[in-house]
Scaffold this active site. Sequence first.
Site, PDB file in Angstrom:
ATOM      1  N   LYS A  94       1.686  -2.677  -2.333  1.00 36.29           N
ATOM      2  CA  LYS A  94       2.480  -1.593  -1.757  1.00 36.29           C
ATOM      3  C   LYS A  94       3.963  -1.956  -1.644  1.00 36.29           C
ATOM      4  O   LYS A  94       4.834  -1.098  -1.829  1.00 36.29           O
ATOM      5  CB  LYS A  94       1.944  -1.203  -0.368  1.00 36.29           C
ATOM      6  CG  LYS A  94       0.546  -0.612  -0.384  1.00 36.29           C
ATOM      7  CD  LYS A  94       0.085  -0.272   1.020  1.00 36.29           C
ATOM      8  CE  LYS A  94      -1.344   0.231   1.041  1.00 36.29           C
ATOM      9  NZ  LYS A  94      -1.796   0.584   2.415  1.00 36.29           N
ATOM     10  N   ASP A 153      -0.017   6.997   3.474  1.00 35.03           N
ATOM     11  CA  ASP A 153      -0.667   6.391   4.635  1.00 35.03           C
ATOM     12  C   ASP A 153      -0.178   7.027   5.933  1.00 35.03           C
ATOM     13  O   ASP A 153      -0.959   7.245   6.867  1.00 35.03           O
ATOM     14  CB  ASP A 153      -0.374   4.885   4.690  1.00 35.03           C
ATOM     15  CG  ASP A 153      -1.162   4.090   3.669  1.00 35.03           C
ATOM     16  OD1 ASP A 153      -2.282   4.512   3.326  1.00 35.03           O
ATOM     17  OD2 ASP A 153      -0.664   3.048   3.208  1.00 35.03           O
TER      18      ASP A 153
END
Length: 287
Positions: free
Chosen positions: A66, A102
Amino acid sequence: MAMRAAVLGSPIAHSLSPVLHTAAYRALGLTGWSYQAIDCTEPGLPGLLRGCGRDWAGLSLTMPLKRAVLPLLDQVDPLAADVGGANTVTFAGGARRGHNTDVPGMIAALAEAGVGPSGPSGPAAEPALILGGGATACSALASLRGLGADRATVAVRDPARAADLLAAADRLGMGIRLTAFGEHAGRGRGVLISTVPAGAADEYADRIQRGDCAPLAVLDVVYHPWPTRLAAAAQQAGIVAVSGFDLLVHQAAPQVELMTGRTAPLAAMRKAGLAELAGRREYHRLP
């Protein structure tokens, strides 16, 4: 045109993402679309991205990719830039663009459980407690900001390794207090978000059982095995417990929408995910 997508990480065999995304394609009638799990470490990421041609719709990323993906992208959405991590890459127009789903996923999972931004007992009323200091903790900070909070306590194993977290807090305008993992954080009624692996938060489960910790709600990003000791302790104490599965579904839905341009079939994705988890011995639904 047949399109491809995948989730990258290492290890990745356990991922539920292929089940969720494939169920979405099926419900949307996207025949010819495929989604797979690809084992990919940080050194292998640049080459894999270069190999994604016009038949690729997008990628889902797990840690440690990420953060590693950011310098490899043509564009980074503001939220992903603020958080310091992108869990989604799309290839529309030939450009690699990074997104963070997220954060909206956490907000939606908490909202589904009745934890929203308004009210005197909402998450902004008390400092929240985040367990862990990695990329998911940075997303948790942004999620709390989205719920109206302006500060949080973050319990970390090693404060010297919290530079990325502190930088994200500064970009997000969030005040944070670092505390040693396991240190008593009081009985505040804020949200407790655990971003650590299964078992690592057990001492906080013990505190909930003793009444030393009484959060408004608990979100544990772990979804397998379930329930975790933290989630079980919360439920036994009458505290709302939100699972990592709920988060996974709600972060996958905007990924589907970014990659397909279609509204995600949330119910179909949830049903497929639960059916898969039901076959895994350690998973049990909370009553």
